[in-house]
Scaffold this active site. Structure first.
Site, PDB file in Angstrom:
ATOM      1  N   ARG A  17       0.841  -1.198   0.000  1.00  0.00           N
ATOM      2  CA  ARG A  17       0.000   0.000   0.000  1.00  0.00           C
ATOM      3  C   ARG A  17       0.878   1.251   0.000  1.00  0.00           C
ATOM      4  O   ARG A  17       1.856   1.317   0.734  1.00  0.00           O
ATOM      5  CB  ARG A  17      -0.903   0.003   1.235  1.00  0.00           C
ATOM      6  N   SER A  44      -8.374   0.003   0.427  1.00  0.00           N
ATOM      7  CA  SER A  44      -9.380  -0.166   1.475  1.00  0.00           C
ATOM      8  C   SER A  44      -9.957   1.178   1.907  1.00  0.00           C
ATOM      9  O   SER A  44     -10.569   1.880   1.114  1.00  0.00           O
ATOM     10  CB  SER A  44      -8.775  -0.934   2.649  1.00  0.00           C
ATOM     11  N   HIS A  45      -9.734   1.555   3.169  1.00  0.00           N
ATOM     12  CA  HIS A  45     -10.324   2.768   3.736  1.00  0.00           C
ATOM     13  C   HIS A  45      -9.400   3.976   3.628  1.00  0.00           C
ATOM     14  O   HIS A  45      -9.751   5.059   4.082  1.00  0.00           O
ATOM     15  CB  HIS A  45     -10.648   2.534   5.209  1.00  0.00           C
ATOM     16  N   LYS A  68      -3.812  -6.534  -2.365  1.00  0.00           N
ATOM     17  CA  LYS A  68      -3.956  -7.652  -1.439  1.00  0.00           C
ATOM     18  C   LYS A  68      -3.789  -8.928  -2.250  1.00  0.00           C
ATOM     19  O   LYS A  68      -4.458  -9.110  -3.273  1.00  0.00           O
ATOM     20  CB  LYS A  68      -5.322  -7.620  -0.759  1.00  0.00           C
ATOM     21  N   ASP A  87     -16.735  -0.191   4.288  1.00  0.00           N
ATOM     22  CA  ASP A  87     -15.514   0.554   3.976  1.00  0.00           C
ATOM     23  C   ASP A  87     -15.267   0.528   2.476  1.00  0.00           C
ATOM     24  O   ASP A  87     -16.078   0.013   1.703  1.00  0.00           O
ATOM     25  CB  ASP A  87     -14.328   0.022   4.785  1.00  0.00           C
ATOM     26  N   ASP A 111     -13.347  -0.980   0.250  1.00  0.00           N
ATOM     27  CA  ASP A 111     -13.341  -2.215  -0.546  1.00  0.00           C
ATOM     28  C   ASP A 111     -14.417  -3.181  -0.084  1.00  0.00           C
ATOM     29  O   ASP A 111     -14.477  -4.323  -0.542  1.00  0.00           O
ATOM     30  CB  ASP A 111     -11.963  -2.876  -0.527  1.00  0.00           C
ATOM     31  N   ASP A 158     -15.054  -4.969   2.466  1.00  0.00           N
ATOM     32  CA  ASP A 158     -14.841  -6.237   3.168  1.00  0.00           C
ATOM     33  C   ASP A 158     -15.174  -6.114   4.652  1.00  0.00           C
ATOM     34  O   ASP A 158     -15.221  -7.108   5.368  1.00  0.00           O
ATOM     35  CB  ASP A 158     -13.411  -6.758   2.971  1.00  0.00           C
ATOM     36  N   ARG A 159     -15.415  -4.878   5.118  1.00  0.00           N
ATOM     37  CA  ARG A 159     -15.846  -4.668   6.499  1.00  0.00           C
ATOM     38  C   ARG A 159     -17.211  -4.002   6.510  1.00  0.00           C
ATOM     39  O   ARG A 159     -17.516  -3.166   5.661  1.00  0.00           O
ATOM     40  CB  ARG A 159     -14.853  -3.784   7.257  1.00  0.00           C
ATOM     41  N   HIS A 213     -13.805  -7.138  10.958  1.00  0.00           N
ATOM     42  CA  HIS A 213     -13.508  -8.198   9.989  1.00  0.00           C
ATOM     43  C   HIS A 213     -14.120  -9.483  10.521  1.00  0.00           C
ATOM     44  O   HIS A 213     -13.884  -9.860  11.677  1.00  0.00           O
ATOM     45  CB  HIS A 213     -11.991  -8.383   9.816  1.00  0.00           C
TER      46      HIS A 213
END
Length: 451
Positions: A14, A101-102, A111, A240, A242, A244-245, A327
């Site tokens: 990242r 992500s965020h 990832k 968020d 992406d 995933d949360r 998560h």
């Protein structure tokens, strides 16, 4: 060459696009990842990306690196991170997801996982990939091809198969996608379900014009909280960047803690597999292992971080795992995390009875927690030692050093103090019987940490 030490993190890659991360670097990372998994027997890589402006270009550069090593690429285009995990699981291919992500708009990242959504982290291949890039990736045999695959509808159908919503009452659901990938996946997953969805910020926009797509920051939940109350909705969901949360807001506009979500999903998964193990990291509420035991399950405590959760799930055959950071990991989802799947479980639990969400969750919200509090310190180890010394002389105090320092007090309250891996910070989490006791313990510990 880019400074890989600055962008290769414990679990992903990242950095700031154009300064730390560019197409040339990403192409080399793609080649190095392809060489790694090719040597392990893989014949292709599946790639997905989020809505950031730089994601299509970077994912295309990564694909060039992969095909240059003779492996084929399956591109699924716009995707949430859990959709990439779905692709890796169903296609049996290693995967790469382009997302930060965020993080703010100027960032992007990658990832990586092996086939079956098995994560590639620092100790499981990421260090090898970094070393290969730094040494100079040699030209491969070439000849790999790129094909496109649409998997959104299959992903949505798979999730709906895992959670039975057929007998649900109709719910009014406000969803804040934060201009992230939830705006892409939520319509596909929710469309046939008995929900009246009120969308917020579903437009895919990697500049995040409304607020950062980081629901862990309470400031980014304010719009959703107000809208839930204004709409008279049953529940609010915040994803968020992406997706995933997932964070949950009750009908009063109050946040539901991720520990409570872990508890209710654990109960539902244990009903399907009585006696199974449930993973929780050491920052989650002590209510989680209590609830798991009450429902006949076996709670298993781990360090913070998805690599530890997934490794422990594999070792124990755990049916589910949850973290304080929202998560949520599912054995039925290749042991990978899916905020969408957790949301469906909460919606199903709410729709199966007539009580409001706040009443349903009261059973799982047993204690008062501080949330994570960061302190900048000159010497992390010295400050942790000072805290250990301050509490060591007290009768009935217990220490645990699985991850940082966890201190358990005789009255049932506890706190964890652990160092950041990347910044000169100590992270404090405190839990006690009620808000007053929590605040008193929090302030006492911070007084030592910040002395």
């Amino acid at each position: 060459m880019a400074d890989l030490g600055a962008i290769v993190k414990a679990y992903d890659i990242r950095g700031v696009v154009g300064e730390q991360l560019d197409a040339s670097t990403v192409r080399d990372i793609g080649a190095a990842m392809a060489a790694l998994v090719r040597d392990e027997g893989a014949q292709g890589v599946v790639i997905g990306h989020d809505m950031r402006d730089s994601s299509p270009q970077l994912s295309a550069a990564f694909a060039e690196g992969v095909t240059g090593q003779g492996l084929d690429v399956v591109s699924i285009g716009l995707a949430s991170t859990d959709m990439l995990y779905f692709a890796s699981g169903t296609l049996g291919l290693p995967g790469a997801m382009f997302t930060a992500s965020h993080n703010p708009a100027k960032y992007n990242g990658i990832k990586l996982c092996r086939a079956g959504a098995t994560p590639i982290g620092q100790d499981t291949g990421l260090a090898t990939i970094r070393a290969a890039v730094e040494a100079g990736v040699f030209a491969g045999p070439g000849g790999g091809t790129v094909s496109n695959r649409e998997l959104l509808s299959e992903y949505a159908a798979y999730l709906r198969k895992l959670v039975d919503l057929s007998g649900s009452r109709r719910l009014r659901v406000v969803v804040d996608a934060g201009n992230g990938m939830g705006g892409h996946t939520v319509p596909a997953v929710f469309e046939p379900l008995p929900f009246d969805v009120v969308p917020m910020y579903f437009e895919l926009d990697g500049t995040f014009p409304n607020h950062e797509a980081n629901p862990l920051d309470p400031a980014n939940l304010v719009d959703l909280q107000k809208r839930v109350v204004a709409e008279g909705a049953d529940i609010g969901l915040a994803f968020d960047g992406d997706a995933d949360r997932c964070f949950v807001i009750d009908e009063r506009g109050e946040p539901v803690s991720p520990s409570a979500i872990t508890g209710i999903v654990a109960v539902r998964e244990l009903a399907k597999d009585p006696g199974a193990s449930v993973i929780h990291n050491l920052i989650t509420s002590k209510a989680v292992p209590e609830i798991v035991l009450e429902h006949g399950g076996t709670p298993v405590r781990t360090r913070v971080g998805h690599s530890f959760i997934k490794q422990t799930m594999a070792e124990t055959g755990a049916v589910f795992g949850g973290e304080h950071s929202a998560h949520y990991y599912f054995r039925d989802f290749w042991k990978a995390d899916s905020g969408m799947l957790a949301a469906l479980h909460v919606l199903a639990a709410l729709a199966e009875q007539d009580a409001p969400l706040s009443q349903l969750m009261a059973v799982y919200e047993r204690y008062s927690a501080s949330g994570e509090i960061n302190s900048t310190v000159a010497d992390q180890a010295e400050r942790i030692a000072a805290v250990k010394q301050a509490y060591g002389a007290r009768e009935g105090v217990e220490f645990d050093e699985l991850d940082g320092l966890t201190v358990s007090l005789p009255d049932g309250s506890w706190f964890n103090l652990r160092p950041s891996n990347t910044e000169p910070l100590l992270r404090l989490n405190v839990e006690a019987a009620d808000a007053a006791a929590m605040a008193a313990l929090r302030d006492e510990v911070l007084g030592v940490v910040r002395a």
